[in-house]
Design an enzyme around this catalytic site. Structure first.
Site, PDB file in Angstrom:
ATOM      1  N   TYR A 182      17.885  42.943  14.816  1.00 31.14           N
ATOM      2  CA  TYR A 182      18.438  43.575  13.320  1.00 31.14           C
ATOM      3  C   TYR A 182      19.323  43.562  12.556  1.00 31.14           C
ATOM      4  CZ  TYR A 182      20.121  48.218  11.555  1.00 31.14           C
ATOM      5  OH  TYR A 182      20.450  49.266  10.374  1.00 31.14           O
ATOM      6  N   TYR A 210      12.527  48.795   5.835  1.00 31.94           N
ATOM      7  CA  TYR A 210      13.767  49.029   6.600  1.00 31.94           C
ATOM      8  C   TYR A 210      13.834  50.461   7.038  1.00 31.94           C
ATOM      9  CZ  TYR A 210      19.312  49.541   7.265  1.00 31.94           C
ATOM     10  OH  TYR A 210      20.281  50.259   7.815  1.00 31.94           O
TER      11      TYR A 210
END
Length: 416
Positions: free
Chosen positions: A321, A371
């Site tokens: 991440y 994103y």
């Protein structure tokens, strides 16, 4: 890998990482049986996504349904067979509306996972547990978001601040970038990390996005000069240390391992899963933890490796991440790829590039592909283990996927 005999799962059984606790002979850890039942019992059989852009005309519901239908088609499974859903608490399209819109049948399991980007891998984990225990047979996890064209969550001043934020927002920590900026500065101070180390992360993700036609940063190279002269967002984080703002949606389909072998695409097995919320945790800044730089990744990692047949040294490719570049070195340490304080140095010498020590975020990640709260890291991990990635790691057989570090998090170990 060496030529030692393989267990039935098809993977070598490695020695436990250093973070494992020793177990007396003849005794089992609490939860050992449950974890053993879940290991490789389910698989991701289909993935789907919409285009990614700064602004898309469709609603979040429409984007969600398109991604889900694409994932079901990828698996060769009819929407009427779906009987389980998992999504984020921040998902604004709920399972009731999705089920009606796609034509699902009776739904027997549904769940939502909190903490934004920390929930991505947990959605798959919840479905895997439901299917392995007979509560459902075909599960769909998804994330749909219009962050590019929609509002930022922290700009809604009509919502009362949660208690922790009452101690930070009035003093200038308004955005996630401000909070991670604090952690980054402390990491730089304590361990000698530099902006060049953060650039290594940004560059690796951008290089992979340059190979990915679906990425928002496709054919848009990044140079060190561009990085070093970019405007500040929250010092020491510049523009390129921050994730993109994206409209788009992604989804995946989870079924039993047995059924997955008969689906349209090669199965990608859910080998191990974990969630992590450390003691005395406090949002992204982690003030009251004994060490603010040992975040949720450390808690999740201890759980993740307990039931795995392999360790960090055997991971072929990772999707970590990357809402902000400093999260990568912190996660590299938390998940055991290097020792405490060595995450920044780990990024040197092309270690995160294809052919490096740990190829990373091979679709471009949140920094350069899109994103959407990390869900694209899951679908890219599946693509790698199918051998269909636009930046394929030769012979990739194992993949770590992580959710947001700094918030209560989750992780997956996938294998083919």
């Amino acid at each position: 890998m060496d030529s030692a005999p393989r267990p039935s799962g098809g993977l070598l059984r490695r020695s436990a990482p250093q973070s494992h606790d020793a177990i007396p002979a003849g005794r089992k850890r609490p939860g050992f049986l449950a974890r053993s039942l879940l290991k490789d019992a389910t698989a991701i059989a289909g993935i789907g996504q919409t285009p990614f852009a700064k602004r898309l005309p469709e609603s979040e519901k429409t984007l969600a349904c398109r991604a889900i239908l694409a994932a079901l088609d990828d698996a060769g499974i009819a929407p009427s067979e779906v009987d389980a859903f998992a999504s984020y608490t921040m998902e604004e399209t709920d399972e009731v509306e999705v089920a009606k819109a796609i034509g699902a049948g009776d739904v027997t399991f549904f769940s939502k996972v909190g903490y934004g980007g920390g929930g991505s891998c947990a959605t798959v984990a919840h479905l895997a547990a439901a299917i392995a225990t007979g509560q459902a047979s075909v599960g769909v996890a998804w994330r749909s978001r219009k962050r590019g064209s929609g509002p930022r969550p922290w700009t809604n001043t009509r919502v009362q601040l949660p208690t922790p934020a009452q101690w930070t927002r009035p003093y200038g920590l308004l955005r996630p970038a401000d909070e991670i900026g604090l952690l980054a500065r402390r990491y730089m101070h304590e361990y000698g990390a530099t902006r060049d180390h953060f650039f290594n992360v940004a560059l690796a993700c951008r290089n992979r996005a340059n190979q990915n036609p679906a990425a928002m940063m496709y054919e848009r190279p990044l140079t060190r000069e561009m990085y070093m002269t970019a405007r500040w967002i929250s010092e020491p984080l510049c523009l390129f240390d921050n994730c993109l703002e994206t409209d788009g949606a992604l989804a995946c389909v989870v079924v039993s391992a047995q059924r997955a072998r008969d689906c349209r695409r090669p199965p990608v097995y859910v080998h191990s899963t974990a969630q992590g919320l450390p003691a005395q945790h406090h949002g992204m800044v982690n003030y009251w933890n004994d060490d603010p730089l040992t975040g949720p990744a450390w808690t999740a990692a201890r759980q993740l490796w307990k039931s795995a047949d392999f360790g960090p040294q055997d991971v072929d490719v990772a999707q970590i991440y990357d809402a902000f570049t400093p999260l990568i070195p912190l996660s590299l340490e938390g998940y055991g790829f290097c020792a405490r304080g060595e995450g920044a140095a780990f990024t040197e010498g092309g270690a995160l590039e294809i052919g490096g020590r740990l190829p990373l975020n091979t679709g471009g990640g949140g920094l350069s592909e899109a994103y959407v709260h990390g869900f694209n890291l899951i679908t890219e991990g599946v693509g790698q283990l199918r051998g269909t990635s636009t930046a394929q790691v030769p012979g990739a057989a194992t993949c770590l996927v992580t959710a947001g570090e700094g918030v209560p998090t989750s992780a997956l170990l996938l294998r083919n």
